[in-house]
Design a protein around this motif. Structure first.
Motif, PDB file in Angstrom:
ATOM      1  N   PRO A   1       0.840  -1.199   0.000  1.00 31.57           N
ATOM      2  CA  PRO A   1       0.000   0.000   0.000  1.00 31.57           C
ATOM      3  C   PRO A   1       0.879   1.253   0.000  1.00 31.57           C
ATOM      4  N   ALA A   2       0.411   2.258  -0.688  1.00 27.76           N
ATOM      5  CA  ALA A   2       1.163   3.511  -0.763  1.00 27.76           C
ATOM      6  C   ALA A   2       1.148   4.191   0.607  1.00 27.76           C
ATOM      7  N   ALA A   3       2.252   4.828   0.920  1.00 31.13           N
ATOM      8  CA  ALA A   3       2.298   5.592   2.167  1.00 31.13           C
ATOM      9  C   ALA A   3       1.313   6.755   2.049  1.00 31.13           C
ATOM     10  N   PRO A   4       0.698   7.143   3.149  1.00 33.60           N
ATOM     11  CA  PRO A   4      -0.232   8.273   3.059  1.00 33.60           C
ATOM     12  C   PRO A   4       0.501   9.536   2.619  1.00 33.60           C
ATOM     13  N   ARG A   5      -0.177  10.315   1.809  1.00 32.26           N
ATOM     14  CA  ARG A   5       0.432  11.562   1.355  1.00 32.26           C
ATOM     15  C   ARG A   5       0.522  12.534   2.522  1.00 32.26           C
ATOM     16  N   PRO A   6       1.650  13.226   2.654  1.00 32.89           N
ATOM     17  CA  PRO A   6       1.698  14.276   3.673  1.00 32.89           C
ATOM     18  C   PRO A   6       0.750  15.403   3.277  1.00 32.89           C
ATOM     19  N   SER A   7       0.225  16.105   4.255  1.00 35.41           N
ATOM     20  CA  SER A   7      -0.652  17.234   3.953  1.00 35.41           C
ATOM     21  C   SER A   7      -0.045  18.508   4.519  1.00 35.41           C
ATOM     22  N   VAL A   8      -0.142  19.564   3.731  1.00 40.13           N
ATOM     23  CA  VAL A   8       0.445  20.846   4.091  1.00 40.13           C
ATOM     24  C   VAL A   8      -0.642  21.916   3.994  1.00 40.13           C
ATOM     25  N   LEU A   9      -0.720  22.758   5.015  1.00 41.55           N
ATOM     26  CA  LEU A   9      -1.668  23.868   5.048  1.00 41.55           C
ATOM     27  C   LEU A   9      -0.871  25.164   5.080  1.00 41.55           C
ATOM     28  N   PHE A  10      -1.146  26.052   4.115  1.00 42.31           N
ATOM     29  CA  PHE A  10      -0.541  27.384   4.082  1.00 42.31           C
ATOM     30  C   PHE A  10      -1.573  28.384   4.600  1.00 42.31           C
ATOM     31  N   VAL A  11      -1.166  29.216   5.558  1.00 45.26           N
ATOM     32  CA  VAL A  11      -2.092  30.165   6.170  1.00 45.26           C
ATOM     33  C   VAL A  11      -1.513  31.570   6.125  1.00 45.26           C
ATOM     34  N   CYS A  12      -2.306  32.518   5.626  1.00 45.37           N
ATOM     35  CA  CYS A  12      -1.995  33.936   5.806  1.00 45.37           C
ATOM     36  C   CYS A  12      -3.300  34.634   6.172  1.00 45.37           C
ATOM     37  N   VAL A  13      -3.262  35.908   6.405  1.00 43.68           N
ATOM     38  CA  VAL A  13      -4.462  36.581   6.900  1.00 43.68           C
ATOM     39  C   VAL A  13      -5.584  36.543   5.873  1.00 43.68           C
ATOM     40  N   HIS A  14      -5.300  36.976   4.644  1.00 40.13           N
ATOM     41  CA  HIS A  14      -6.368  37.133   3.651  1.00 40.13           C
ATOM     42  C   HIS A  14      -6.521  35.960   2.689  1.00 40.13           C
ATOM     43  N   ASN A  15      -5.563  35.023   2.689  1.00 41.29           N
ATOM     44  CA  ASN A  15      -5.590  33.886   1.762  1.00 41.29           C
ATOM     45  C   ASN A  15      -5.786  34.374   0.332  1.00 41.29           C
ATOM     46  N   ALA A  16      -5.113  35.489   0.015  1.00 35.64           N
ATOM     47  CA  ALA A  16      -5.286  36.097  -1.298  1.00 35.64           C
ATOM     48  C   ALA A  16      -3.980  36.221  -2.069  1.00 35.64           C
ATOM     49  N   GLY A  17      -2.833  36.050  -1.394  1.00 41.72           N
ATOM     50  CA  GLY A  17      -1.548  36.242  -2.058  1.00 41.72           C
ATOM     51  C   GLY A  17      -0.561  35.157  -1.727  1.00 41.72           C
ATOM     52  N   ARG A  18       0.148  35.336  -0.608  1.00 42.33           N
ATOM     53  CA  ARG A  18       1.246  34.422  -0.253  1.00 42.33           C
ATOM     54  C   ARG A  18       0.799  32.970  -0.153  1.00 42.33           C
ATOM     55  N   SER A  19      -0.252  32.721   0.610  1.00 43.72           N
ATOM     56  CA  SER A  19      -0.673  31.324   0.812  1.00 43.72           C
ATOM     57  C   SER A  19      -1.216  30.716  -0.476  1.00 43.72           C
ATOM     58  N   GLN A  20      -1.851  31.525  -1.324  1.00 45.89           N
ATOM     59  CA  GLN A  20      -2.341  31.019  -2.611  1.00 45.89           C
ATOM     60  C   GLN A  20      -1.167  30.661  -3.523  1.00 45.89           C
ATOM     61  N   MET A  21      -0.138  31.527  -3.560  1.00 48.28           N
ATOM     62  CA  MET A  21       1.018  31.237  -4.405  1.00 48.28           C
ATOM     63  C   MET A  21       1.753  29.996  -3.899  1.00 48.28           C
ATOM     64  N   ALA A  22       1.913  29.882  -2.570  1.00 50.70           N
ATOM     65  CA  ALA A  22       2.608  28.730  -2.003  1.00 50.70           C
ATOM     66  C   ALA A  22       1.857  27.439  -2.302  1.00 50.70           C
ATOM     67  N   ALA A  23       0.533  27.457  -2.131  1.00 54.33           N
ATOM     68  CA  ALA A  23      -0.268  26.256  -2.398  1.00 54.33           C
ATOM     69  C   ALA A  23      -0.176  25.876  -3.874  1.00 54.33           C
ATOM     70  N   ALA A  24      -0.194  26.869  -4.747  1.00 57.86           N
ATOM     71  CA  ALA A  24      -0.116  26.592  -6.188  1.00 57.86           C
ATOM     72  C   ALA A  24       1.248  26.002  -6.555  1.00 57.86           C
ATOM     73  N   PHE A  25       2.324  26.557  -5.986  1.00 59.81           N
ATOM     74  CA  PHE A  25       3.651  25.997  -6.262  1.00 59.81           C
ATOM     75  C   PHE A  25       3.753  24.562  -5.748  1.00 59.81           C
ATOM     76  N   LEU A  26       3.265  24.311  -4.535  1.00 61.27           N
ATOM     77  CA  LEU A  26       3.373  22.965  -3.986  1.00 61.27           C
ATOM     78  C   LEU A  26       2.555  21.983  -4.813  1.00 61.27           C
ATOM     79  N   THR A  27       1.360  22.378  -5.205  1.00 61.11           N
ATOM     80  CA  THR A  27       0.524  21.521  -6.042  1.00 61.11           C
ATOM     81  C   THR A  27       1.231  21.220  -7.360  1.00 61.11           C
TER      82      THR A  27
END
Length: 140
Positions: free
Chosen positions: A3-29
C-alpha cells in the motif's frame, strides 16, 4: 503490491488567503504532482485572490485564476501534517503533534506585479526546500 504511504498534507495560512498562501499552495501543487495534499486558508479571507499574485503566477506558468480565499478552520489544521503560517501571528490554532513553520514574507496586498515577483520567487524556493525536507522530488 504494497500500500502507498499516506500523502503528507500541508496547510498554508496567511491573513487574507489572497496572495502568499495562494502562491505557495499553487507551487506545492504544481511541483509535488499529487504527492502532497495541499490546503490554504486565511484567518480573515479576502473576497478574491490578489490580481498581482495571479499575474505573477501566470508568468511562472501556473494558473490560479479559479482559486478563491477560504476561511481557516480548526479541522483544516487538524487534518494537516505541516502548517506554514505567513504573517498571521497568533490567529492560527496550535495542536500538539503538528509541525509549524512561520515563513516571514512581504505581504503582496496592494502591491503591483513588479513587487510581487520577488515574493513569488522566494515562495517557490521555500516550497522546493519543503519538498526536499519531505523527501518528495519536485517534478518541475
Amino acid at each position: 503490491m504494497s500500500p502507498a504511504a499516506p500523502r503528507p498534507s500541508v496547510l498554508f495560512v496567511c491573513v487574507h488567503n489572497a496572495g502568499r498562501s495562494q502562491m505557495a499552495a499553487a507551487f506545492l501543487t504544481h511541483l509535488a504532482d499529487d504527492q502532497v495534499e495541499v490546503r490554504s486558508a486565511g484567518s480573515a479571507p479576502a473576497d478574491s485572490v490578489n490580481p498581482a499574485a495571479v499575474a505573477a503566477m501566470a508568468e511562472a506558468g501556473i494558473d490560479i485564476t479559479a482559486e478563491t480565499p477560504k476561511i481557516l478552520t480548526t479541522e483544516a489544521v487538524q487534518a494537516s501534517d505541516v502548517v506554514i503560517t505567513m504573517g498571521c501571528g497568533d490567529t492560527c490554532p496550535v495542536f500538539p503533534g503538528k509541525r509549524y513553520l512561520d515563513w516571514q514574507l512581504d505581504d503582496p496586498a496592494g502591491q503591483g506585479v513588479d513587487a510581487v515577483r520577488p515574493i513569488r520567487d522566494e515562495i517557490e524556493q521555500r516550497v522546493r526546500g519543503l519538498l526536499a525536507e519531505l523527501g518528495i522530488p519536485a517534478t518541475a
